[in-house]
Design a protein around this motif. Structure first.
Motif: not given
Length: 319
Positions: A88-101
């Protein structure tokens, strides 16, 4: 295959969340402690650019190290966070790339653009030279990084990450000393290591004063742009410095030169417990096993015959 052929400068690593990543020349392994107490191990063969001739080109190989931190390192750091957080708390997909950027943009803004803007403002107010402005900018950058590391180091969860960082250093130090890799033995080795990423960061900041001074006095917009565009150049120079000093630790002057780097590591390492050392050792052993199996498949070129006047000497391929 002898263990000596697998020694430095091939091995390094980084701390993860409740885990450690170990990287060799041909492979990496990440060991992570799951919430139920098990050690989860993931391994990966390093292909592509890591095995190309470009990885042996001086200065360019520093960019590969930068990619390691931004690419591989962040990917496994995210995996370790997802393991602790659950589905339920996984960071992946577009949200991961936005967070990294966003994280990268904030880091560049805080530690490169903000000191440059303050330094330029002081120059405009006082009329100081470009060199003085760059010195002020460098001091602000270094002070900001140290203050940031000190501040996050007071957070309990980050303290555990720093303890895994210490476990990574101790494991590599023990291996390089030829010691048995058990928690009881590894815990006796130092927390500091000359090739640490913290050392790389400090070297990059110090070199920024010199490199940015060479750029000269620029208008405000170009000044900020230069700070961003020259980050890869700083990474290349910092890597070569760290590599050179790590290969010449037997010289007293080199040992003196790296003292500030080792001292700064006191902010990013903590003493690990036995469970953390178990994770770090498991990661290193998994990486070493895959590293050996992959290296045995590589056909190394035969040595050229010695000439009558030549002086023979064999070195490992450059990392």
């Amino acid at each position: 295959m002898s263990t000596d052929k697998l020694k430095l400068p091939s091995y390094g690593g980084q701390a993860l969340i409740e885990g450690v990543l170990m990287r060799g020349k041909y492979a990496l392994a990440a060991a992570m402690r799951s919430p139920d107490g098990q050690i989860i191990i993931e391994t990966e063969e390093l292909k592509g650019i890591y095995q190309s001739s470009l990885s042996k080109v001086p200065f360019f190989r520093g960019l590969i190290l930068l990619w390691d931190a931004l690419g591989l390192g962040t990917r496994y750091l995210t995996r370790s966070a997802n393991l602790q957080g659950g589905e339920e708390e996984k960071i992946e997909g577009i949200s991961l790339y936005l967070t990294l950027a966003a994280s990268l943009a904030i880091a560049i803004g805080l530690f490169f653009l903000t000191p440059a803007a303050i330094g330029k403002a002081i120059q405009n107010l006082t009329g100081i030279s470009s060199l003085a402005m760059n010195l002020i900018e460098g001091v602000l950058r270094l002070g900001g990084v140290i203050l940031y590391i000190w501040g996050i180091g007071r957070i309990p969860d980050i303290q555990r990450v720093f303890a895994y960082h210490g476990a990574e250093h101790k494991t590599i130090n023990a291996f390089e000393a030829g010691a048995e890799l058990t928690p009881e033995t590894v815990k006796q080795y130092p927390l500091e290591h000359p090739r640490c990423g913290t050392s790389f960061l400090l070297t990059l900041i110090i070199l920024s004063v010199l490199v940015f001074s060479l750029v000269g006095n620029l208008p405000f917009g170009l000044l900020l742009l230069s700070r961003v565009l020259l980050i890869p150049v700083l990474a290349m120079l910092a890597y070569e410095y760290i590599r050179f000093t790590a290969n010449h630790l037997d010289h007293p002057l080199i040992r003196w030169m790296i003292r500030p780097n080792l001292a700064l590591q006191s902010l990013t390492t903590r003493e690990p417990d036995s469970a953390m050392l178990e994770v770090s050792i498991a990661s290193f052993n998994a990486m070493l096993e895959l590293e050996k199996s992959l290296q045995e498949k590589i056909i190394l070129p035969k040595p050229e015959p010695l000439t009558v006047s030549g002086v023979g000497g064999y070195q490992n391929p450059p990392e």
